[in-house]
Motif scaffolding. Structure first.
Motif, mmCIF file in Angstrom:
data_model
loop_
_atom_site.group_PDB
_atom_site.id
_atom_site.type_symbol
_atom_site.label_atom_id
_atom_site.label_comp_id
_atom_site.label_asym_id
_atom_site.label_seq_id
_atom_site.Cartn_x
_atom_site.Cartn_y
_atom_site.Cartn_z
ATOM 1 N N PHE A 1 -9.732 -9.918 7.044
ATOM 2 C CA PHE A 1 -9.677 -11.326 6.674
ATOM 3 C C PHE A 1 -9.075 -11.522 5.291
ATOM 4 N N MET A 2 -8.517 -10.464 4.737
ATOM 5 C CA MET A 2 -7.803 -10.511 3.461
ATOM 6 C C MET A 2 -6.603 -9.586 3.560
ATOM 7 N N THR A 3 -5.617 -9.837 2.717
ATOM 8 C CA THR A 3 -4.457 -8.957 2.675
ATOM 9 C C THR A 3 -4.723 -7.816 1.687
ATOM 10 N N PRO A 4 -4.002 -6.702 1.803
ATOM 11 C CA PRO A 4 -4.204 -5.591 0.861
ATOM 12 C C PRO A 4 -3.931 -5.965 -0.587
ATOM 13 N N GLN A 5 -3.075 -6.958 -0.824
ATOM 14 C CA GLN A 5 -2.730 -7.359 -2.188
ATOM 15 C C GLN A 5 -3.675 -8.412 -2.752
ATOM 16 N N THR A 6 -4.784 -8.670 -2.063
ATOM 17 C CA THR A 6 -5.784 -9.633 -2.508
ATOM 18 C C THR A 6 -6.824 -8.939 -3.393
ATOM 19 N N VAL A 7 -7.147 -9.556 -4.525
ATOM 20 C CA VAL A 7 -8.162 -9.001 -5.418
ATOM 21 C C VAL A 7 -9.492 -9.664 -5.076
ATOM 22 N N ASN A 8 -10.211 -9.054 -4.160
ATOM 23 C CA ASN A 8 -11.483 -9.587 -3.710
ATOM 24 C C ASN A 8 -12.154 -8.522 -2.850
ATOM 25 N N VAL B 1 0.827 -1.211 0.000
ATOM 26 C CA VAL B 1 0.000 0.000 0.000
ATOM 27 C C VAL B 1 0.858 1.256 0.000
ATOM 28 N N GLU B 2 2.057 1.171 0.588
ATOM 29 C CA GLU B 2 2.952 2.328 0.538
ATOM 30 C C GLU B 2 3.346 2.658 -0.896
ATOM 31 N N LYS B 3 3.495 1.616 -1.709
ATOM 32 C CA LYS B 3 3.976 1.811 -3.075
ATOM 33 C C LYS B 3 2.858 1.978 -4.101
ATOM 34 N N HIS B 4 1.694 1.388 -3.841
ATOM 35 C CA HIS B 4 0.714 1.254 -4.915
ATOM 36 C C HIS B 4 -0.694 1.710 -4.576
#
Length: 704
Positions: free
Chosen positions: A494-501, A394-397
């Motif tokens: 319950f999901m990570t920031p890099q998860t597409v959902n 999230v810092e980068k994107h």
């Protein structure tokens, strides 16, 4: 790429000019300069207004096949990658997120970060998996401790102890993709359904190597073929690990798993929270589920002090426990041996990984080629240390501006849903008041959690890929068990920031949208608002509507499982949802294979209600203005095309069959055509009676 909202820099400059003017106003004789021209709106990443017009097939009437109209040429020109069983709009964005995550992880691996730091652990975890020479050198040796324990099992107490030691927090009763585990039982630690201020440990059925009971019990030629292939795969895995009489062992394992499958609840039964909300006391375990030595099981699992358990599929758990007492001990040793090998195979030498993929990838889903090693390494590292990776992601994107824009859209969707509740002509004032109370208590999470997870207790050893995976699984299990007896963390993601959902958590009464889904084609702050509201607005509306679908409607404003409906209101609700179930049961996905309307009902309720709410939210956002046509498309058309773009998808046949059997989501093309239930779609595309998707007004499902 960091995205900035149009107008952010200009507004800052204007504020600075105002401050300067206040401090030192120009002399009256000086004519004020004309305002600086506003910068042009940055171009959307997709097409001229956020939609891929080139992917449309306008030779098809939208009223006959809206998916084909919106995405037909995309489907024609798009090949499913050799390492995938399908390709969807979700997977395209996930591929981009994976490449970004790879850079983060590889940078960590090369950084020589301090010992014990998160960056060092991320890097060492990934580097260990990528060290193929080391993994080949070790061969099957990492399996030895677990296989030795299994070989030493002699009594039911020994067996129960091993089953308890193998227990992991790898199931989720609310997430249909995580219903089952290949361990005999799974643990889900979540809010108590009856009192969400405390946690409850839920035991859930497991024990199958194939995706669902139907794979063992179904009589179709496809299932019969897969059973033969699975038994051969079991034997092949045992041979790779050096076991003799592999075929005889595989036959015993297949017989045992078939007996396990007979005890299992179906997907529909598992989704029924009222049926599943069973509480057993510690003392009742042995009485209601005799067979397992529960003292030995719970001690090995670290749950010996727990006095209340959720038995999610109570009769299945009782049946599985009975099998522990009645099935031959040799069958159980063979079974546990195979599953130890099968679970660890992706982290072992190439022969194990290839055989694992040959069945689980090629046979089950029709995927021709195993994914590149770096992609698997990225996924495994994210699974182990997801929030540590996500913090950097999230810092980068993910910019604050994107977070703010998505949050603003979410608030408009919530406001629109409230207005829809007010406008319902079939719901009583009492039930409406409860619904509004629940809506007012919704929590919206955008991008990433407020507090990050602590990984200081996770030990990662460079050069030990298999051990790192085992320790990460155990770390996650202990983190979940550690919740028991503590106050509920309402801020947990319950999901990570890099998860597409995206997700609705009924016991939290929260909706969450990770940073990685807030990307084109779902969301682009530079895109046309109509497309954004049709795309990510539809997703936001979908998750809000989950709070009021056939599952969510059973939970109150605090997330407790409580009936807040009058009997007549619930009867009307169920009658309308049955219409939707019947509508989807009529769709024939493949010759002789129809969707299961009841199985996919919750997701389809959320699609219909969510898209209708997103439409209202878009109209609210206009503030009374009339939007212009862009490239010949009206705002109404752009909105619905934005929705359809969400569900661009292609599937291999084996994967499509698996989805129909096991998934609670309809395949993408059938989600795209939920538009046929919305009145504005008919006017937008001049859909007339006689066209294939036309529904008479009385047949259009309107739930919220």
């Amino acid at each position: 790429m960091t995205i900035r909202l149009h107008g952010f820099a200009a507004a800052s400059a204007a504020a600075l000019l105002t401050a300067c003017a206040t401090a030192a106003p120009p002399p009256p004789a000086v004519t004020a300069a004309a305002p600086a021209p506003q910068p042009a709106r940055p171009k959307p990443q997709v097409g001229a207004f956020g939609f891929d017009v080139s992917g449309m097939d306008t030779s098809v009437a939208p009223g006959d096949d809206f998916f084909r109209y919106a995405a037909g040429k995309w489907a024609d020109r798009t090949e499913i990658p050799a390492d995938r069983s399908n390709i969807t709009a979700f997977s395209v964005i996930a591929e981009m997120a994976a490449k970004r995550t790879r850079t983060i992880i590889e940078d960590a691996a090369a950084s020589n970060a301090p010992e014990g730091s998160e960056a060092r652990k991320i890097g060492d975890y990934f580097a260990s998996f990528m060290d193929e020479a080391r993994i080949e050198q070790l061969g099957a040796a990492p399996l030895k401790p677990e296989l030795d324990r299994v070989a030493a099992i002699r009594t039911r107490k020994d067996l129960s102890r091993e089953l308890g030691a193998a227990l992991r927090a790898d199931v989720d009763a609310i997430n249909a993709t995580d219903f089952y585990t290949d361990r005999l039982l799974g643990l889900w630690v979540a809010e108590d359904l009856n009192d969400t201020s405390i946690y409850r440990p839920y035991l859930m059925q497991g024990g199958l190597g194939m995706p669902d009971r139907e794979y063992y019990l179904g009589d179709s030629p496809r299932f019969q073929e897969l059973r033969t292939k699975y038994q051969a795969h079991v034997a092949a895995m045992l041979k790779l690990a050096g076991f003799e009489q592999a075929e005889a062992r595989a036959a015993r394992i297949m017989a045992l798993e078939t007996a396990i499958a007979r005890q299992h609840w179906t997907v529909d039964e598992t989704s029924d929270v009222l049926k599943a909300n069973t509480v057993w006391t510690r003392a009742e375990l042995a009485k209601k589920a005799p067979g397992i030595d529960w003292d030995a099981f719970l001690a090995a699992a670290g749950l010996q002090d727990q006095q209340r358990f959720g038995a999610w599929q109570d009769t299945a758990i009782a049946g599985l426990s009975r099998l522990v007492a009645t099935q031959p001990m040799q069958a159980w040793r063979d079974y546990l041996t195979f599953h130890a090998i099968e679970r660890g195979a992706p982290y072992l030498s190439k022969a194990f990984a290839d055989e694992h993929f040959a069945f689980n990838g090629q046979a089950l889903t029709g995927t021709p080629q195993q994914r590149e090693r770096w992609k698997r390494g990225v996924d495994f590292t994210s699974n182990a240390m997801g929030e540590a990776v996500g913090k950097i992601y999230v810092e980068k994107h993910f910019s604050p501006e994107a977070k703010a824009k998505a949050g603003e859209m979410a608030q408009n969707v919530l406001k629109a849903f409230g207005q829809r509740i007010d406008a319902l002509d079939w719901m009583s004032p009492e039930t409406k008041a409860e619904a509004k109370r629940k809506l007012a208590n919704f929590k919206v999470n955008v991008g990433y959690p407020d507090a990050w997870r602590d990984y200081s207790g996770l030990r990662v050893v460079r050069g030990d890929a298999y051990g790192n995976w085992q320790r990460a699984e155990l770390f996650e299990y202990r983190r979940n068990v550690g919740k028991l007896g503590r106050p509920v963390d309402r801020g947990e993601w319950f999901m990570t920031p890099q998860t597409v959902n995206a997700i609705f958590a009924p016991s939290q009464n929260s909706i969450s949208f990770p940073a990685a889904i807030l990307e084109p084609t779902f969301f682009d702050p530079h895109a046309d608002d109509a497309v954004n509201y049709g795309a990510i607005g539809g997703v936001i509306g979908h998750e809000v509507s989950h709070g009021f679908d056939d599952l969510g409607a059973q939970f109150d404003e605090k997330g407790n499982l409580r009936n807040w409906w009058t009997a007549s209101d619930m009867a009307r609700f169920k009658a309308e949802t049955k219409k939707l179930a019947d509508q989807y049961s009529a769709y024939e996905v493949l010759p002789g294979l129809n969707l299961k309307g009841e199985q996919v009902l919750g997701e389809n309720i959320a699609d219909v209600a969510g898209l209708a709410t997103a439409w209202d939210a878009y109209r609210l956002s206009l503030g009374g203005k009339t939007p212009e046509a862009i490239d010949g498309f009206s705002a109404e058309q752009r909105f619905f095309l934005g929705w359809a773009q969400n569900y661009r998808s292609k599937y291999r046949e084996a994967a499509l069959r698996r989805i129909v059997v096991t998934d609670v989501h309809s395949p993408g093309p059938y989600r795209a055509i939920t538009v046929r239930n919305l009145d504005p779609w008919y006017g937008a595309f001049d859909v007339k009676p006689g066209q294939k998707l036309y529904l008479a007004p009385a047949d259009r499902v309107k739930i919220w």
